[in-house]
Motif scaffolding. Structure first.
Motif, PDB file in Angstrom:
ATOM      1  N   PHE A 121       1.084  -1.043   0.222  1.00 29.12           N
ATOM      2  CA  PHE A 121       0.238   0.151  -0.142  1.00 29.12           C
ATOM      3  C   PHE A 121       1.263   0.989  -0.457  1.00 29.12           C
ATOM      4  N   ILE A 122       0.311   2.486  -0.998  1.00 30.50           N
ATOM      5  CA  ILE A 122       1.049   3.068  -0.779  1.00 30.50           C
ATOM      6  C   ILE A 122       0.245   4.405  -0.639  1.00 30.50           C
ATOM      7  N   HIS A 123       0.522   5.290   0.114  1.00 30.15           N
ATOM      8  CA  HIS A 123      -0.538   5.838   0.495  1.00 30.15           C
ATOM      9  C   HIS A 123      -0.644   7.632  -0.203  1.00 30.15           C
ATOM     10  N   GLY A 124      -1.309   8.670  -0.367  1.00 22.12           N
ATOM     11  CA  GLY A 124      -1.394   9.772  -1.177  1.00 22.12           C
ATOM     12  C   GLY A 124      -1.508  11.031  -0.282  1.00 22.12           C
ATOM     13  N   PHE A 125      -1.075  12.085  -0.829  1.00 19.49           N
ATOM     14  CA  PHE A 125      -1.416  13.864  -0.065  1.00 19.49           C
ATOM     15  C   PHE A 125      -1.975  13.986   1.265  1.00 19.49           C
ATOM     16  N   ASN A 126      -1.053  14.802   1.660  1.00 12.66           N
ATOM     17  CA  ASN A 126      -1.279  15.081   2.924  1.00 12.66           C
ATOM     18  C   ASN A 126      -1.690  14.065   4.140  1.00 12.66           C
ATOM     19  N   VAL A 127      -0.932  12.964   4.146  1.00 16.39           N
ATOM     20  CA  VAL A 127      -1.174  12.161   5.045  1.00 16.39           C
ATOM     21  C   VAL A 127       0.497  12.110   6.310  1.00 16.39           C
ATOM     22  N   ASN A 128       0.451  11.806   7.109  1.00 18.57           N
ATOM     23  CA  ASN A 128       1.555  11.654   8.336  1.00 18.57           C
ATOM     24  C   ASN A 128       1.166  10.633   8.931  1.00 18.57           C
ATOM     25  N   SER A 162       5.362   3.956   3.391  1.00 17.28           N
ATOM     26  CA  SER A 162       5.227   5.776   3.575  1.00 17.28           C
ATOM     27  C   SER A 162       6.053   6.782   2.803  1.00 17.28           C
ATOM     28  N   TRP A 163       5.334   7.406   2.164  1.00 16.88           N
ATOM     29  CA  TRP A 163       6.446   8.684   1.889  1.00 16.88           C
ATOM     30  C   TRP A 163       5.971  10.121   2.289  1.00 16.88           C
ATOM     31  N   PRO A 164       7.236  10.853   2.678  1.00  8.83           N
ATOM     32  CA  PRO A 164       6.826  11.647   3.610  1.00  8.83           C
ATOM     33  C   PRO A 164       6.100  13.057   3.359  1.00  8.83           C
ATOM     34  N   SER A 165       5.046  12.167   2.684  1.00 11.96           N
ATOM     35  CA  SER A 165       3.710  13.479   2.733  1.00 11.96           C
ATOM     36  C   SER A 165       3.601  14.846   3.882  1.00 11.96           C
ATOM     37  N   ASN A 166       3.556  15.829   4.155  1.00 14.86           N
ATOM     38  CA  ASN A 166       3.533  17.178   4.952  1.00 14.86           C
ATOM     39  C   ASN A 166       2.361  16.823   6.002  1.00 14.86           C
ATOM     40  N   ASN A 172      -1.332  25.840  -1.258  1.00 16.05           N
ATOM     41  CA  ASN A 172      -1.173  24.577  -2.715  1.00 16.05           C
ATOM     42  C   ASN A 172       0.723  24.984  -2.287  1.00 16.05           C
ATOM     43  N   LYS A 173       0.888  25.151  -1.376  1.00 18.42           N
ATOM     44  CA  LYS A 173       2.549  25.279  -1.125  1.00 18.42           C
ATOM     45  C   LYS A 173       2.513  23.776  -0.749  1.00 18.42           C
ATOM     46  N   ALA A 174       1.576  23.029   0.592  1.00 17.26           N
ATOM     47  CA  ALA A 174       1.437  21.293   0.873  1.00 17.26           C
ATOM     48  C   ALA A 174       0.666  20.748  -0.692  1.00 17.26           C
ATOM     49  N   TYR A 175       0.295  20.999  -1.297  1.00 18.46           N
ATOM     50  CA  TYR A 175       0.246  19.873  -2.462  1.00 18.46           C
ATOM     51  C   TYR A 175       1.577  20.010  -3.178  1.00 18.46           C
ATOM     52  N   LEU A 176       1.894  20.855  -3.621  1.00 21.79           N
ATOM     53  CA  LEU A 176       2.741  21.739  -4.531  1.00 21.79           C
ATOM     54  C   LEU A 176       4.641  20.748  -3.573  1.00 21.79           C
ATOM     55  N   SER A 177       4.579  20.469  -2.301  1.00 20.21           N
ATOM     56  CA  SER A 177       5.566  19.924  -1.929  1.00 20.21           C
ATOM     57  C   SER A 177       5.472  19.179  -1.480  1.00 20.21           C
ATOM     58  N   ASP A 178       4.236  18.542  -1.096  1.00 26.48           N
ATOM     59  CA  ASP A 178       4.183  16.960  -1.429  1.00 26.48           C
ATOM     60  C   ASP A 178       4.508  16.394  -2.962  1.00 26.48           C
ATOM     61  N   ILE A 295     -10.000  19.970  -7.558  1.00 29.66           N
ATOM     62  CA  ILE A 295      -8.713  20.467  -6.806  1.00 29.66           C
ATOM     63  C   ILE A 295      -7.694  20.621  -7.706  1.00 29.66           C
ATOM     64  N   SER A 296      -6.992  19.789  -7.507  1.00 28.16           N
ATOM     65  CA  SER A 296      -6.106  19.548  -8.236  1.00 28.16           C
ATOM     66  C   SER A 296      -5.712  19.484  -9.930  1.00 28.16           C
ATOM     67  N   ASP A 297      -7.497  19.627 -10.583  1.00 32.20           N
ATOM     68  CA  ASP A 297      -7.364  20.032 -12.296  1.00 32.20           C
ATOM     69  C   ASP A 297      -7.455  21.487 -11.818  1.00 32.20           C
ATOM     70  N   TYR A 298      -8.213  21.977 -11.487  1.00 31.30           N
ATOM     71  CA  TYR A 298      -8.217  23.508 -11.953  1.00 31.30           C
ATOM     72  C   TYR A 298      -7.678  24.795 -10.797  1.00 31.30           C
ATOM     73  N   THR A 299      -7.167  24.372  -9.654  1.00 31.58           N
ATOM     74  CA  THR A 299      -6.198  24.903  -7.963  1.00 31.58           C
ATOM     75  C   THR A 299      -4.858  25.253  -8.465  1.00 31.58           C
ATOM     76  N   LYS A 300      -4.203  23.775  -9.085  1.00 27.23           N
ATOM     77  CA  LYS A 300      -3.035  23.322  -9.041  1.00 27.23           C
ATOM     78  C   LYS A 300      -2.619  23.165 -10.588  1.00 27.23           C
TER      79      LYS A 300
END
Length: 375
Positions: A121-128, A162-166, A172-178, A295-300
Motif C-alpha cells: 500500500f502506497i498512501h497519498g497526499f497530505n498524510v502524516n 510511507s513517503w514524506p507526505s506533509n 497550494n504549498k503543501a500540495y506542491l511540496s508533496d 481541486i488538482s485539476d483547476y487550482t493546481k
C-alpha cells in the motif's frame, strides 16, 4: 483488546531513537531520499469497536473503513510500538544494508505462508505517519471482513510504504511540496521493487532448503491518490535501475484508487504506458464527484485527473487495464478515500480472490471499452 501489527518501509526521517522511533516525520531520511527503513509497528485496539466499524453502514453498504482508520489513528497517537529492523554499521551499498529488507521480507513470507496474499500500500497526499499506518491497518481489516465469515478464504496482509507526505494543509504549498516529495521518493520505491524481485528469486524451487520455497501466494499493489504519482515516477526510476530491461512482473493486481495523475498517463510515450508489465491486471477506480481531483485539476494547474473521469481515451487501453466508475455508489464530492469502505473495498477483495470481472456476485455492470460501473 486486539493487537494490530503492520510491517512497513519508509524513507521518512525518524523521530526519537533510530531503531525504536516514536514515529516518523514529514522530511526525508537523513541518509538521503532513496534510503529505505524497514520495520514493524503494533498497537492495541478494542476488538468490539473494530467489529462495530466493520459492520457500520455507509450508504446502506456494510463497512466504514474511513472512521475505522480514524479510530486506529487516535490509538496510535496515545501508544504504539515501532521497531525498525537494524541495519549494518557499514552498509555494502549506497542505500542501505540488505539485512533490513531481507528481515522484513522473511517476516512477510511467514505471514504469506499462513495467510493468502500480500497487498503493498502506497498512501497519498497530505498524510502524516500516524494516518498512513492507520489507513494501512484499516485497509487490512476491511479486506478481511469476508474471510472472517468464510472459512474457505484466508486473510490478506497489507505492507505499507510511507513517503514524506506533509500531513498538514498549507493551501497550494503543501500540495506542491508533496508532489516534489512524491517524485523524489520514486527511486526509493523502485529500489524496493528490485529488492523484492531479488528476494523472490532466492525462493525459487531450485533451492534444496525446504524453508526457502515459494509460498504460492500472490502480491498486489494498491496506490491511493498521489501515491499513484509516486508509482508513476518509480516506473521511470525502475527503467533506469533495471538497465532498461523488461519490468519484472511482481504483482497479480495493481489497484489505482482515486489516482492523482494525468488522464492520458497510459498513452504512448506517456509515463505509465508500460505499467501493465508490472502486473497481470491493472484496475483504475475513479469518482466523477471527487473534489480532490477537481481541486488538482483547476487550482493546481494540472490537466484532467485520471481519478476524476478515468482515462481520456479508454479505447486505447492495453487489455490488462480496466476501469471502475464508483460515482453511483460513492456519492458526494468529499469522497476521496472510498477504497476503504463498502462496495469499493469489497470489489478490490473480489479481484484478490480471482473472481471474474463479470461474476454475478460482483456489484458492477459492464459499460463499455473495459469500463465497469459499481452499483
Amino acid at each position: 483488546m486486539r493487537t494490530l501489527t503492520l510491517y512497513y518501509a519508509t524513507n521518512r526521517n525518524h523521530l526519537g531513537q533510530r531503531w525504536t522511533p516514536n514515529s516518523y516525520g514529514q522530511d526525508f531520511s537523513a541518509d538521503r531520499p532513496n534510503n529505505l527503513r524497514f520495520g514493524r509497528v503494533t498497537v492495541e485496539v478494542s476488538a468490539n469497536k473494530v467489529t462495530d466499524y466493520l459492520n457500520d453502514k455507509v450508504n446502506s453498504r456494510s463497512g466504514d473503513g474511513e472512521n475505522l482508520a480514524g479510530y486506529i489513528e487516535k490509538k496510535l497517537r496515545k501508544k504504539n510500538l515501532i521497531s525498525a529492523f537494524v541495519e549494518a554499521e557499514k552498509p555494502t551499498n549506497a542505500t542501505n544494508s540488505p539485512l533490513a529488507s531481507t528481515t522484513a521480507f522473511n517476516e512477510l513470507k511467514k505471514q504469506m505462508e499462513m495467510k493468502r496474499d500480500l497487498v503493498v500500500f502506497i498512501h497519498g497526499f497530505n498524510v502524516n505517519w500516524f494516518e498512513a499506518v492507520a489507513s494501512a491497518m484499516a485497509l487490512e481489516l476491511m479486506l478481511n471482513r469476508r474471510s472472517q465469515d468464510n472459512d474457505k478464504l484466508k486473510d490478506t496482509s497489507v505492507f505499507l510504504f510511507s513517503w514524506p507526505s506533509n500531513g498538514a494543509m498549507m493551501r497550494n504549498k503543501a500540495y506542491l511540496s508533496d508532489r516534489n516529495d512524491a517524485r523524489d521518493s520514486s527511486v526509493a520505491v523502485a529500489r524496493g521493487f528490485l529488492k523484492l524481485r531479488d528476494f523472490l528469486m532466492t525462493l525459487r524451487p531450485k533451492h534444496n532448503d525446504p524453508t526457502q520455497n515459494e509460498c504460492g501466494q500472490q502480491l498486489h499493489l494498491l496506490c491511493h491518490s498521489m501515491g499513484n504519482y509516486v508509482l508513476q515516477h518509480a516506473l521511470v526510476s525502475l527503467d533506469k535501475l533495471n538497465n532498461q530491461k523488461h519490468f519484472p512482473q511482481l504483482f497479480q493486481h495493481i489497484f489505482m484508487c482515486a489516482p492523482d495523475v494525468d488522464d492520458n498517463v497510459f498513452e504512448d510515450k506517456r509515463p505509465m504506458v508500460n505499467l501493465y508489465r508490472l502486473a497481470r491486471h491493472v484496475t483504475v477506480y475513479y469518482n466523477n464527484g471527487d473534489l480532490a481531483m477537481y481541486i488538482s485539476d483547476y487550482t493546481k494547474g494540472n490537466t484532467d485527473r485520471l481519478g476524476h473521469n478515468g482515462t481520456a481515451r479508454p479505447l486505447q487501453l492495453h487489455n490488462k487495464v480496466s476501469q471502475v466508475n464508483c460515482s453511483d455508489i460513492v456519492g458526494g464530492v468529499t469522497e476521496h478515500s472510498y477504497y476503504l469502505w463498502a462496495t469499493v473495498n469489497e470489489d478490490i477483495r473480489q479481484s484478490i480472490d480471482d473472481l471474474a470481472y463479470d461474476d454475478s456476485a460482483r456489484k458492477r455492470k459492464y459499460k463499455s471499452a473495459q469500463v465497469w460501473r459499481l452499483t
